[in-house]
Each structure stands twice: as structure tokens, then as C-alpha cells.
Design an enzyme around this catalytic site. Structure first.
Site, PDB file in Angstrom:
ATOM      1  CE  LYS A 174      14.461   3.179   6.673  1.00 24.14           C
ATOM      2  NZ  LYS A 174      14.245   2.500   8.741  1.00 24.14           N
ATOM      3  CE  LYS A 187      -3.049  -2.605   3.297  1.00 22.11           C
ATOM      4  NZ  LYS A 187      -3.210  -2.610   4.526  1.00 22.11           N
ATOM      5  N   GLY A 188       2.198   0.934   0.419  1.00 23.40           N
ATOM      6  CA  GLY A 188       2.786   2.509   0.586  1.00 23.40           C
ATOM      7  C   GLY A 188       3.019   3.548  -0.320  1.00 23.40           C
ATOM      8  CG  ASP A 191      14.539  -0.475   5.303  1.00 19.43           C
ATOM      9  OD1 ASP A 191      16.115  -0.710   6.142  1.00 19.43           O
ATOM     10  OD2 ASP A 191      13.340  -0.394   6.734  1.00 19.43           O
ATOM     11  CD  GLU A 231       8.565  -0.835  -2.718  1.00 20.59           C
ATOM     12  OE1 GLU A 231       7.125   0.216  -1.856  1.00 20.59           O
ATOM     13  OE2 GLU A 231       8.208  -1.883  -2.278  1.00 20.59           O
ATOM     14  CG  ASP A 232       6.586   3.134   0.404  1.00 20.49           C
ATOM     15  OD1 ASP A 232       6.537   1.827  -0.950  1.00 20.49           O
ATOM     16  OD2 ASP A 232       6.067   2.909   1.603  1.00 20.49           O
ATOM     17  CG  PHE A 256       9.904   2.487  11.322  1.00 20.54           C
ATOM     18  CD1 PHE A 256       9.794   1.403  10.733  1.00 20.54           C
ATOM     19  CD2 PHE A 256       8.618   3.701  11.492  1.00 20.54           C
ATOM     20  CE1 PHE A 256       9.015   1.118  10.673  1.00 20.54           C
ATOM     21  CE2 PHE A 256       7.303   2.703  11.542  1.00 20.54           C
ATOM     22  CZ  PHE A 256       7.554   1.672  10.566  1.00 20.54           C
ATOM     23  CB  VAL A 257      10.390   7.485   7.182  1.00 21.87           C
ATOM     24  CG1 VAL A 257      11.421   7.935   7.994  1.00 21.87           C
ATOM     25  CG2 VAL A 257      10.320   6.306   6.620  1.00 21.87           C
ATOM     26  CG  ASP A 311       2.040   0.909   7.396  1.00 20.49           C
ATOM     27  OD1 ASP A 311       2.865   1.060   6.306  1.00 20.49           O
ATOM     28  OD2 ASP A 311       2.029   0.173   8.061  1.00 20.49           O
TER      29      ASP A 311
HETATM   30  C1  PRP Z   1       7.078  -1.672   3.104  1.00 16.45           C
HETATM   31  C2  PRP Z   1       6.862  -0.725   2.104  1.00 16.45           C
HETATM   32  C3  PRP Z   1       7.769  -1.711   0.558  1.00 16.45           C
HETATM   33  C4  PRP Z   1       8.887  -2.168   1.599  1.00 16.45           C
HETATM   34  C5  PRP Z   1      10.118  -1.193   1.459  1.00 16.45           C
HETATM   35  O1  PRP Z   1       5.950  -2.117   2.533  1.00 16.45           O
HETATM   36  O2  PRP Z   1       6.588   0.219   1.906  1.00 16.45           O
HETATM   37  O3  PRP Z   1       7.320  -1.631  -0.377  1.00 16.45           O
HETATM   38  O4  PRP Z   1       8.024  -2.057   2.880  1.00 16.45           O
HETATM   39  O5  PRP Z   1      11.410  -2.375   2.681  1.00 16.45           O
HETATM   40  P1  PRP Z   1      12.220  -4.170   1.919  1.00 16.45           P
HETATM   41  O6  PRP Z   1      13.158  -2.782   1.250  1.00 16.45           O
HETATM   42  O7  PRP Z   1      13.012  -4.237   3.131  1.00 16.45           O
HETATM   43  O8  PRP Z   1      11.755  -4.494   1.719  1.00 16.45           O
HETATM   44  P2  PRP Z   1       5.343  -2.719   4.213  1.00 16.45           P
HETATM   45  O9  PRP Z   1       5.524  -4.398   3.729  1.00 16.45           O
HETATM   46  O10 PRP Z   1       5.111  -2.383   5.252  1.00 16.45           O
HETATM   47  O11 PRP Z   1       3.485  -2.508   3.011  1.00 16.45           O
HETATM   48  P3  PRP Z   1       2.647  -1.679   2.919  1.00 16.45           P
HETATM   49  O12 PRP Z   1       3.173  -0.683   1.674  1.00 16.45           O
HETATM   50  O13 PRP Z   1       1.393  -2.988   2.801  1.00 16.45           O
HETATM   51  O14 PRP Z   1       3.492  -1.209   4.271  1.00 16.45           O
END
Ligand code: PRP
Length: 182
Positions: A132, A44-45, A104, A100-101, A153-154, A160
Site C-alpha cells: 500500500k 489468515k489473509g 500496510d 504476506e497478502d 481499503f481492499v 477480509d
Molecule cells: C492484515 C494482513 C497483514 C496485515 C498488514 O492482517 O493480512 O497481515 O494486516 O497490515 P500492517 O502492515 O498494517 O500490519 P489482519 O491483522 O487483518 O489479520 P488477517 O490476516 O487474519 O485478516
């Protein structure tokens, strides 16, 4: 996991985000104006970022969504990427742009890249608003990058913490009041 006591401090302002979105859109237009790319926001991010970005793209493109999850209620990646919703579009021979948002650990994008390449797109490019500053075990080539951010953590602008804060218009850092909640 309980969210615990915390507050949010502004890290990147609305104005800086808007300027960056325009820059990224310009670069995408330069590279894909005549290619009718498929824009794929990863839910969703990325929904807020993607909504702003596509409104700056005055060119031909289509949109489809993918939903994956790896963080659940936690601030740390579970290490297991779950596909929640797959694409509806056949991507064979299409120019695919993943939105992607945040990058990480890179596990989400490593998984998605492998998964999507099997379907033989003409190209696969990656946009990440935030990258990051962490050591990654995987090398993820980000073609269009917004901001490098520290290992904090942002939240906000779609991101979220236990499903909260996605509607904040800016990017904020979560400051935890006690280490136990982290
Ligand atoms: C978050 C974000 C990326 C991912 C990045 O998604 O939106 O998709 O984590 O992290 P990584 O590089 O460590 O894999 P999340 O799994 O929290 O789901 P969401 O987007 O639905 O909040």
C-alpha cells in the site's frame, strides 16, 4: 464496529493476479531452488495467495503457518500485533520465506521480523502481494512484490473486511457510502 453501507469495486483482476503469482514463483525458484526454504504464509489473509504460489513452485520446500492479528473488525490497524498461532518448525539455519497478502502500516511485518530473527534463520525473505502506498514509520524490505496499490481499503483473494470477502477471486476496493462507517 458495524461494517456500514458499502460496496466492492474490482481493483485487480484474476488474470493479473495469476500472471503476477507466476512471476513471483519464478523469482523464488531462481533464488531458492537448491535451498529447501521454509514457506511461511501469515494467516489468515495470505492463505489464498500462498495456495496459488506454492502450486507454481516446482522445487523442494516445506510449509508452516503463523497466525497474527492486528485489525480485528476495523479497517485501521489497532497498532498491537497479536500472535494467534506460532510456528511448529525450528527455523534455525533455515531459509525462511514469509508470505504476506498486504503490507500496510508495516507493524505486522516489523513484529514478525524481530520475532523470527531471534531464532537465527539462515535468511529471512519477504513476499507481499500488495504494497500500500502509505507513509510508514518502519522500513520493511520486500524482496518479492506483487502490486503497488493506492491507500484504499481492499478485500478479496484472502483479504477480509470484518471477516467477509476472503473468497472473492479478485482484489476489490471497499467503497463506503458514508464516512461514519470508516
Ligand atoms: C492484515 C494482513 C497483514 C496485515 C498488514 O492482517 O493480512 O497481515 O494486516 O497490515 P500492517 O502492515 O498494517 O500490519 P489482519 O491483522 O487483518 O489479520 P488477517 O490476516 O487474519 O485478516
Amino acid at each position: 464496529m458495524a461494517a456500514g453501507k458499502h460496496h466492492v469495486e474490482k481493483l485487480i483482476s484474476v488474470e493479473r493476479i495469476q500472471a503476477k503469482v507466476k512471476e513471483i514463483a519464478k523469482d523464488i525458484k531462481r533464488d531458492f531452488a537448491d535451498k529447501k526454504p521454509l514457506i511461511v504464509p501469515i494467516l489468515k489473509g495470505s492463505f489464498v495467495f500462498a495456495a496459488d504460489l506454492v502450486r507454481e513452485l516446482d522445487m523442494d520446500f516445506t510449509v508452516d503457518f503463523l497466525s497474527v492479528m492486528s485489525y480485528g473488525q476495523s479497517t485501521k490497524s489497532s497498532g498491537i500485533v497479536q500472535m494467534v498461532k506460532d510456528l511448529e518448525t525450528d527455523i534455525k539455519d533455515r531459509h525462511v520465506i514469509i508470505i504476506e497478502d498486504i503490507l500496510d502500516s508495516g507493524l505486522t511485518l516489523e513484529y514478525l521480523e524481530e520475532y523470527l530473527m531471534l531464532r537465527k534463520p539462515a535468511s529471512l525473505s519477504l513476499v507481499a502481494l500488495l504494497v500500500k502506498d502509505v507513509e510508514r514509520t518502519v522500513d520493511i524490505p520486500v524482496k518479492y512484490k506483487g502490486f503497488d496499490i493506492p491507500d484504499k481499503f481492499v478485500v478479496g483473494y484472502g483479504l477480509d473486511f470484518a471477516q467477509k470477502y476472503r473468497g472473492l477471486p479478485y482484489i476489490g476496493e471497499v467503497i463506503f457510502h458514508d464516512e461514519v462507517s470508516k
